[in-house]
Scaffold this active site. Structure first.
Site, PDB file in Angstrom:
ATOM      1  N   SER A 129       6.954   2.192   1.172  1.00 41.69           N
ATOM      2  CA  SER A 129       6.940   3.356   0.300  1.00 41.69           C
ATOM      3  C   SER A 129       8.292   4.078   0.347  1.00 41.69           C
ATOM      4  O   SER A 129       9.324   3.483   0.040  1.00 41.69           O
ATOM      5  CB  SER A 129       5.784   4.279   0.697  1.00 41.69           C
ATOM      6  OG  SER A 129       5.547   5.240  -0.291  1.00 41.69           O
TER       7      SER A 129
ATOM      8  N   GLU B 132      -1.311  -0.225  -8.071  1.00 40.30           N
ATOM      9  CA  GLU B 132      -0.515   0.930  -7.639  1.00 40.30           C
ATOM     10  C   GLU B 132       0.455   1.351  -8.718  1.00 40.30           C
ATOM     11  O   GLU B 132       1.011   0.513  -9.441  1.00 40.30           O
ATOM     12  CB  GLU B 132       0.207   0.662  -6.328  1.00 40.30           C
ATOM     13  CG  GLU B 132       1.198  -0.486  -6.299  1.00 40.30           C
ATOM     14  CD  GLU B 132       1.953  -0.527  -4.980  1.00 40.30           C
ATOM     15  OE1 GLU B 132       2.493   0.510  -4.574  1.00 40.30           O
ATOM     16  OE2 GLU B 132       1.978  -1.588  -4.342  1.00 40.30           O
TER      17      GLU B 132
ATOM     18  N   HIS C  20      -1.421   0.714  -2.738  1.00 39.08           N
ATOM     19  CA  HIS C  20      -0.178   1.120  -2.107  1.00 39.08           C
ATOM     20  C   HIS C  20      -0.228   0.900  -0.588  1.00 39.08           C
ATOM     21  O   HIS C  20      -1.104   1.406   0.092  1.00 39.08           O
ATOM     22  CB  HIS C  20       0.069   2.596  -2.419  1.00 39.08           C
ATOM     23  CG  HIS C  20       1.425   3.096  -2.040  1.00 39.08           C
ATOM     24  ND1 HIS C  20       2.580   2.627  -2.610  1.00 39.08           N
ATOM     25  CD2 HIS C  20       1.811   4.047  -1.146  1.00 39.08           C
ATOM     26  CE1 HIS C  20       3.616   3.266  -2.100  1.00 39.08           C
ATOM     27  NE2 HIS C  20       3.186   4.116  -1.196  1.00 39.08           N
TER      28      HIS C  20
END
Length: 321
Positions: A172, A266, A296
């Site tokens: 991320s 996602e 995610h």
């Protein structure tokens, strides 16, 4: 002679749909915990008390779910920055190391949260993994996290690792940080790591990819409100298209091989697809794995597909050395 009767025993196996329902029920508590951490509903969630609650939740979550069997977790400090080594208890490869950059939208995440993926990375690779607690926004906006990543990189060099002995991994916002770190090293004419491992990387803070609208109802983890809130906290007045914030728009000439993993469910999927396209255009070896029905940073979860994704990371690194 007494005649024996044989009864045929019918074995009833659960259907695939039943397996999926059972797995969904098992993962539901962790999904709720992660969604609570990653899905701010408004910019007001950047209030100090809300951020502190998120950060404490991540620390606790990491301690509860990190697969630490066979792993030694050793905290220490790099100057005044908290860090930790994840090391296999068994004999392992001491020639290579992974520098792991945790996610959390640059506003949360800590060593406790890092334990989950750091321990999985060391388990599948046999490498020692260095995690570090970079300073967080909004208290410490850009470039604090990048400066801290450089400190962690320099610590590995001080220990005697060569750049080509180190893999940089991130999930991320940590994937964003891994890319910006490499771009910063390149600008300084320093050697780059041997490879990059990026899990659901956040590469485009302008949110201009198609998945930001097309996948918004599929994503069980992230919301656009969350993306906007953490972007504002980290970028402050800096334009989001700046490659220091959106490495997708930076230069990739000379980058090492890259493995990208993302899920079909996602809103950041476009960030991975477009990054792959930019790397290929620059002539960089790149492998993009898009995992069906996954969300995610699904690699954090205790389930089969997460294990398979981590094993794929291990195979990718074996190909590099």
């Amino acid at each position: 002679m007494e005649q024996q009767s044989h009864r045929r025993i019918k074995v009833v196996r659960p259907s695939l749909a039943e397996h999926k329902r059972a797995e969904s029920r098992r993962l539901a508590p962790m999904m709720r915990a992660l969604k609570a951490i990653h899905s701010a509903t408004s910019p007001e969630s950047m209030a100090p008390e809300d951020l502190e609650r998120e950060r404490r939740g991540q620390e606790l979550l990491g301690r509860l779910v990190a697969p630490m069997s066979g792993i030694r977790w050793t905290p220490f400090t790099i100057s005044d920055m908290s860090a930790a080594w994840a090391r296999p208890e068994r004999g392992h490869d001491r020639k290579h190391a992974i520098l792991y950059c945790h996610g959390g939208g640059y506003t949360s995440g800590n060593l406790g949260y890092s334990r989950v993926l750091a321990s999985k990375l060391t388990n599948v690779t046999g490498y020692e993994v260095l995690s570090f607690a970079y300073r967080l926004a909004p208290e410490h906006p850009y470039p604090a996290a990048v400066e801290d990543a450089l400190r962690a990189w320099d610590h590995l060099m001080y220990l005697g690792y060569g750049a080509r002995d180190v893999i940089v991994a991130g999930d991320s916002a940590g994937g964003n940080l891994a890319l910006v770190l490499c771009q910063r090293l390149k600008e300084a004419r320093r050697r780059l790591p041997a490879a990059l491992i990026l899990m659901s990387p956040w590469t485009d803070m302008t949110a201009s990819g198609r998945s930001y609208t097309e996948r918004i109802h599929l994503d069980p983890m992230l919301t656009m409100n969350y993306i906007k809130a953490v972007r504002a906290a980290y970028a402050q007045d800096r334009p989001p298209e700046d490659p220091c914030l959106s490495p997708l728009f930076g230069s990739f000439e000379g980058f090492p091989p890259v493995l990208i993993q993302a899920g079909t469910h996602e809103i950041l999927l476009s960030d991975s697809v477009r990054l792959r396209d930019r790397l290929v255009q620059a002539g960089i070896p790149c492998r993009l794995e898009v995992w069906n029905d996954m969300w995610h940073v699904f690699q954090m979860f205790p389930m089969k597909k997460a294990s398979e994704a981590m094993e794929s990371i291990g195979r990718f690194l074996l190909e590099q050395f």
